[in-house]
Design a protein around this motif. Structure first.
Motif, PDB file in Angstrom:
ATOM      1  N   ALA A   1       0.809  -1.225   0.000  1.00 13.85           N
ATOM      2  CA  ALA A   1       0.000   0.000   0.000  1.00 13.85           C
ATOM      3  C   ALA A   1       0.843   1.277   0.000  1.00 13.85           C
ATOM      4  N   PRO A   2       1.735   1.447  -0.998  1.00 11.85           N
ATOM      5  CA  PRO A   2       2.509   2.695  -1.031  1.00 11.85           C
ATOM      6  C   PRO A   2       1.585   3.893  -1.231  1.00 11.85           C
ATOM      7  N   PRO A   3       1.718   4.920  -0.392  1.00  8.92           N
ATOM      8  CA  PRO A   3       0.862   6.100  -0.536  1.00  8.92           C
ATOM      9  C   PRO A   3       1.448   7.078  -1.551  1.00  8.92           C
ATOM     10  N   ASP A   4       0.594   7.890  -2.111  1.00  9.56           N
ATOM     11  CA  ASP A   4       1.035   8.948  -3.019  1.00  9.56           C
ATOM     12  C   ASP A   4       1.243  10.212  -2.200  1.00  9.56           C
ATOM     13  N   THR A   5       2.449  10.415  -1.703  1.00  8.07           N
ATOM     14  CA  THR A   5       2.737  11.564  -0.832  1.00  8.07           C
ATOM     15  C   THR A   5       2.804  12.876  -1.609  1.00  8.07           C
ATOM     16  N   GLU A   6       2.695  12.820  -2.925  1.00  4.36           N
ATOM     17  CA  GLU A   6       2.700  14.041  -3.733  1.00  4.36           C
ATOM     18  C   GLU A   6       1.292  14.593  -3.965  1.00  4.36           C
ATOM     19  N   ARG A   7       0.271  13.868  -3.508  1.00  8.64           N
ATOM     20  CA  ARG A   7      -1.106  14.344  -3.676  1.00  8.64           C
ATOM     21  C   ARG A   7      -1.337  15.611  -2.872  1.00  8.64           C
ATOM     22  N   GLU A   8      -2.186  16.475  -3.393  1.00  6.65           N
ATOM     23  CA  GLU A   8      -2.490  17.743  -2.715  1.00  6.65           C
ATOM     24  C   GLU A   8      -3.192  17.548  -1.378  1.00  6.65           C
ATOM     25  N   ASP A   9      -3.960  16.466  -1.230  1.00  2.00           N
ATOM     26  CA  ASP A   9      -4.738  16.280  -0.001  1.00  2.00           C
ATOM     27  C   ASP A   9      -3.985  15.522   1.093  1.00  2.00           C
ATOM     28  N   MET A  10      -2.680  15.295   0.892  1.00  2.00           N
ATOM     29  CA  MET A  10      -1.908  14.628   1.947  1.00  2.00           C
ATOM     30  C   MET A  10      -1.736  15.579   3.129  1.00  2.00           C
ATOM     31  N   PRO A  11      -1.761  15.052   4.362  1.00  2.01           N
ATOM     32  CA  PRO A  11      -1.603  15.923   5.535  1.00  2.01           C
ATOM     33  C   PRO A  11      -0.223  16.594   5.551  1.00  2.01           C
ATOM     34  N   PRO A  12      -0.135  17.758   6.170  1.00  2.40           N
ATOM     35  CA  PRO A  12       1.129  18.506   6.185  1.00  2.40           C
ATOM     36  C   PRO A  12       2.286  17.731   6.811  1.00  2.40           C
ATOM     37  N   GLN A  13       1.985  16.782   7.712  1.00  3.62           N
ATOM     38  CA  GLN A  13       3.040  15.980   8.337  1.00  3.62           C
ATOM     39  C   GLN A  13       3.831  15.172   7.305  1.00  3.62           C
ATOM     40  N   LEU A  14       3.262  14.959   6.123  1.00  6.13           N
ATOM     41  CA  LEU A  14       3.909  14.112   5.115  1.00  6.13           C
ATOM     42  C   LEU A  14       4.512  14.900   3.962  1.00  6.13           C
ATOM     43  N   HIS A  15       4.444  16.223   4.028  1.00  8.46           N
ATOM     44  CA  HIS A  15       4.955  17.039   2.915  1.00  8.46           C
ATOM     45  C   HIS A  15       6.461  16.898   2.708  1.00  8.46           C
ATOM     46  N   ASN A  16       7.200  16.560   3.756  1.00  8.83           N
ATOM     47  CA  ASN A  16       8.654  16.428   3.567  1.00  8.83           C
ATOM     48  C   ASN A  16       9.020  15.098   2.895  1.00  8.83           C
TER      49      ASN A  16
END
Length: 193
Positions: free
Chosen positions: A103-118
């Motif tokens: 289940a790799p997440p798409d951390t580049e999506r706009e709706d990802m929480p700010p904790q994952l932006h890095n």
């Protein structure tokens, strides 16, 4: 030959995602029942990519067995992005025999929480070891086509698990025998496993 293969079974390290894996998550169940080792992170709530990569290096270097018998990494969610980023940067990838990326997440999506932006941009170089990416067709954190692109870039074999959400506790996988079978293929590599 079967005796040596059992004696030299590759160690398994569990890499949970953001917020860690709860007690009924298949990773936690594998830790309890199969004796696999969870890599603990200093901060599960605000995960810093560099810190998580350094921790993975530290654990793999501390395990003397890995010089002879490389480990298999079993990653869930953000743990998959950790494997990709670590493998693109580390000088110690020979200590890993393979990776199960679930289940790799798409951390580049706009709706990802700010904790994952890095965790942007997603690291996409081909992994230097065999990998299997297990993807749900209705994962709320990653479109299956996007997950398929990541798997292709990483050189991972793609396994579509069907509509199972984020392949976590809410998915009702229990001990997830299908995942254990995939892990066995990575642990066995050339032997029967």
């Amino acid at each position: 030959m079967p005796m040596t293969s059992s004696a030299a079974a590759p160690p398994v390290y569990l890499l949970p995602g953001w917020l860690n894996s709860d007690a009924e998550h298949w990773q936690s169940r594998w830790e309890r029942t199969l004796g696999h080792v969870r890599i603990e992170q200093a901060d599960w709530e605000w995960p810093r990519r560099g810190d998580w990569m350094a921790r993975l290096d530290e654990v793999l270097l501390a395990d003397a067995r890995l010089a002879q018998t490389p480990a298999v990494l079993v990653a869930h969610s953000l743990g998959c992005q950790l494997v990709a980023a670590w493998a693109a940067h580390s000088q110690h990838t020979a200590r890993v025999r393979g990776a199960l990326l679930v289940a790799p997440p798409d951390t580049e999506r706009e709706d990802m929480p700010p904790q994952l932006h890095n965790w942007r941009p997603i690291r996409r170089p081909r992994l230097p070891f065999p990998a299997i990416a297990v993807v749900s067709t209705d994962d709320p954190y990653c479109d299956p086509a996007r997950a398929g692109e990541m798997a292709a870039d990483w050189g991972a074999r793609l396994v579509l698990a069907g509509p199972l959400g984020h392949l976590n506790t809410a998915s009702g996988l229990g001990d997830w025998p299908e995942g254990q079978a995939l892990l066995a293929t990575l642990r066995g590599a050339s032997a029967a496993g």
